[in-house]
Design an enzyme around this catalytic site. Structure first.
Site, PDB file in Angstrom:
ATOM      1  N   HIS A  36       0.834  -1.206   0.000  1.00  0.00           N
ATOM      2  CA  HIS A  36       0.000   0.000   0.000  1.00  0.00           C
ATOM      3  C   HIS A  36       0.866   1.253   0.000  1.00  0.00           C
ATOM      4  CE1 HIS A  36      -3.973   1.864   0.658  1.00  0.00           C
ATOM      5  NE2 HIS A  36      -3.279   2.820   1.254  1.00  0.00           N
ATOM      6  N   ASP A  38       0.388   5.516  -1.067  1.00  0.00           N
ATOM      7  CA  ASP A  38      -0.578   6.557  -1.423  1.00  0.00           C
ATOM      8  C   ASP A  38       0.015   7.674  -2.264  1.00  0.00           C
ATOM      9  OD1 ASP A  38      -3.348   6.175  -0.329  1.00  0.00           O
ATOM     10  OD2 ASP A  38      -2.239   5.782   1.506  1.00  0.00           O
ATOM     11  N   GLU A 141      -8.876   1.529  -2.551  1.00  0.00           N
ATOM     12  CA  GLU A 141      -8.957   1.578  -1.092  1.00  0.00           C
ATOM     13  C   GLU A 141     -10.325   2.089  -0.633  1.00  0.00           C
ATOM     14  OE1 GLU A 141      -6.410   3.141   2.785  1.00  0.00           O
ATOM     15  OE2 GLU A 141      -6.176   4.172   0.863  1.00  0.00           O
ATOM     16  N   HIS A 168     -13.254   1.735   3.783  1.00  0.00           N
ATOM     17  CA  HIS A 168     -12.235   2.611   4.354  1.00  0.00           C
ATOM     18  C   HIS A 168     -12.723   2.909   5.770  1.00  0.00           C
ATOM     19  CE1 HIS A 168      -9.511   6.170   4.765  1.00  0.00           C
ATOM     20  NE2 HIS A 168      -8.686   5.268   4.233  1.00  0.00           N
ATOM     21  N   HIS A 214      -8.821  -1.851   7.417  1.00  0.00           N
ATOM     22  CA  HIS A 214      -9.883  -0.872   7.670  1.00  0.00           C
ATOM     23  C   HIS A 214     -11.231  -1.470   8.077  1.00  0.00           C
ATOM     24  CE1 HIS A 214      -8.019   3.020   6.621  1.00  0.00           C
ATOM     25  NE2 HIS A 214      -7.359   2.357   5.685  1.00  0.00           N
ATOM     26  N   HIS A 235      -2.383  -3.126   4.695  1.00  0.00           N
ATOM     27  CA  HIS A 235      -1.595  -2.227   5.551  1.00  0.00           C
ATOM     28  C   HIS A 235      -2.194  -2.194   6.960  1.00  0.00           C
ATOM     29  CE1 HIS A 235      -4.744   0.176   3.688  1.00  0.00           C
ATOM     30  NE2 HIS A 235      -4.460   1.252   4.396  1.00  0.00           N
ATOM     31  N   ASP A 304       2.306   1.981   3.891  1.00  0.00           N
ATOM     32  CA  ASP A 304       1.390   3.131   3.927  1.00  0.00           C
ATOM     33  C   ASP A 304       2.130   4.447   3.703  1.00  0.00           C
ATOM     34  OD1 ASP A 304      -1.107   4.246   3.996  1.00  0.00           O
ATOM     35  OD2 ASP A 304      -1.499   3.855   6.111  1.00  0.00           O
TER      36      ASP A 304
END
Length: 410
Positions: A36, A38, A141, A168, A214, A235, A304
């Protein structure tokens, strides 16, 4: 005595160098696949996804955890790039925003073909390793990105999505998120609704990795029980070491072991130490714990990077992966275990998901019940309950009754 006093620090330095050299040797053959990252979200926030903006040049990009030189220094050979859109887009423009983030991932591959290659299979990852490129995959995600539509799920698969995080930090109409466990949200589906189960089955059929980062514990357990293929936590870290509800408790880790699934450890300080400060050693503690409870085959990395505001000392950006691997070697992880955590475990899970997939099987078709949707910003075509003069002539009479009565009184 005096000689031994100054000699020990030198021995320590030499040993540290040896573990680092060993880490690099292993990673040249088996680069890390991270679960993961971003960076696409940062490209949206900073440049509105305009990759030709000189400031967005990925060879010199500043103020991010990720750029091309850092990826090379970190021996990153595979990356699930996050196509993320916030929960506030749910029932609004989530699908559009998701498509734009998938688009920017594809354009990264197009603009930097010497570094990135977009792939959609385990074999594609292996081929990228051989070519010395970063295998780039799309991870979406948040289940709100499919807008409770199996058709959208299938369309995103055809656009390259290879994992979907079921929620999420918000419930979808069909799955509950981790805030339910912290008491900051209410359970809606008690894990997975009937439609949520259809989503899981369709992901199995298509060959999409199911990501349980999540989600609530009830959603974790329901999915692990239902899925025919192993799942991932792209993650997340170990709840026993940091009692944050984003982390995975031991009873779920046992199910991870039983199902051949995978937990890719998150580096965010708040999930590592439950404090604002953390260290590389504490991240290694999480890897150790997951290995102990779920087995060496259940461990991976999901840093992450570029999605969090605080990172451990020693893991400040994606270039630091060799230091973490060196720490695992210092803790007497075997070379086989290290290679597993780096890439082999993820490839095994991905291959199992591909093996379960069956595109000749009939697709899931039953839509989510209209009553389970927020309808203020959507049309209702296709639902028998939808207002229609043709389907519901009584509705017209009901609507006209007050007018007819008023006319009769004139």
């Amino acid at each position: 005595m005096w000689i031994s006093w100054w000699l020990w620090p030198l021995v320590g330095i030499c040993m540290a160098d040896r573990f680092r050299e060993e880490a690099e040797r292993i990673m040249r053959d088996t680069p890390v696949i991270d679960g993961h990252n971003d960076l696409p979200w940062q490209l949206l926030k900073k440049f509105n996804n305009q990759l030709r903006d000189q400031r967005a040049n990925l060879t010199s990009l500043a103020d991010t955890h990720t750029n091309i030189p850092k990826l090379k220094a970190g021996f990153v050979g595979g990356q699930f790039w996050s196509a993320y859109t916030p929960c506030e887009t749910q029932n609004k423009d989530a699908v559009r925003r998701t498509l734009e983030q998938i688009d920017v991932i594809h354009r990264m591959c197009q603009m930097y073909p010497e570094t990135f290659v977009c792939v959609t299979s385990s074999q594609g990852i292996r081929q990228a390793f051989q070519e010395g490129k970063v295998a780039s995959l799309v991870g979406v995600e948040g289940g709100h990105s499919i807008d409770s539509s199996l058709g959208v799920l299938r369309a995103l698969y055809h656009l390259g999505m290879r994992y979907l995080t079921l929620t999420h930090s918000c419930n979808t109409p069909w799955a509950d998120n981790w805030l339910v466990d912290s008491g900051d949200d209410e359970a809606h589906s008690q894990g997975l609704s009937s439609f949520g189960q259809s989503v899981v089955r369709e992901m199995n059929r298509l060959g999409i990795l199911i990501d349980l980062a999540h989600v609530s514990v009830a959603t974790m357990k329901a999915t692990l029980k239902l899925s025919k293929a192993p799942v991932i936590f792209s993650h997340s870290s170990a709840y026993t070491l940091c009692a944050h509800r984003r982390n995975v408790p031991d009873d779920v880790l046992q199910l991870v072991n039983e199902t051949g699934s995978l937990v890719m450890v998150n580096f965010y300080n708040d999930y590592v130490s439950c404090k604002t400060e953390a260290t590389l050693s504490q991240v290694a503690d999480h890897l150790d714990h997951i290995k102990k409870v779920a087995g060496a085959g259940a461990v991976g990395f999901g840093g992450d990077f570029d999605g969090v505001s605080r990172l451990p000392s020693g893991l400040e950006d994606v270039s630091k992966y060799p230091d973490l691997v060196a720490e695992l070697l210092r803790r007497q992880w075997t070379e086989e275990e290290v290679r597993g955590a780096l890439a082999v475990n993820l490839l095994r899970v991905f291959e199992a998901v591909e093996k379960v997939s069956d595109h000749t099987q009939s697709a899931e078709e039953e839509p989510i019940p209209l009553a389970e949707l927020e309808t203020s910003c959507r049309t209702t075509y296709g639902y028998s309950e939808a207002p229609s003069l043709h389907q519901q002539p009584g509705a017209l009479l009901t609507a006209l009754t007050p007018l007819l009565l008023s006319l009769s009184l004139l």
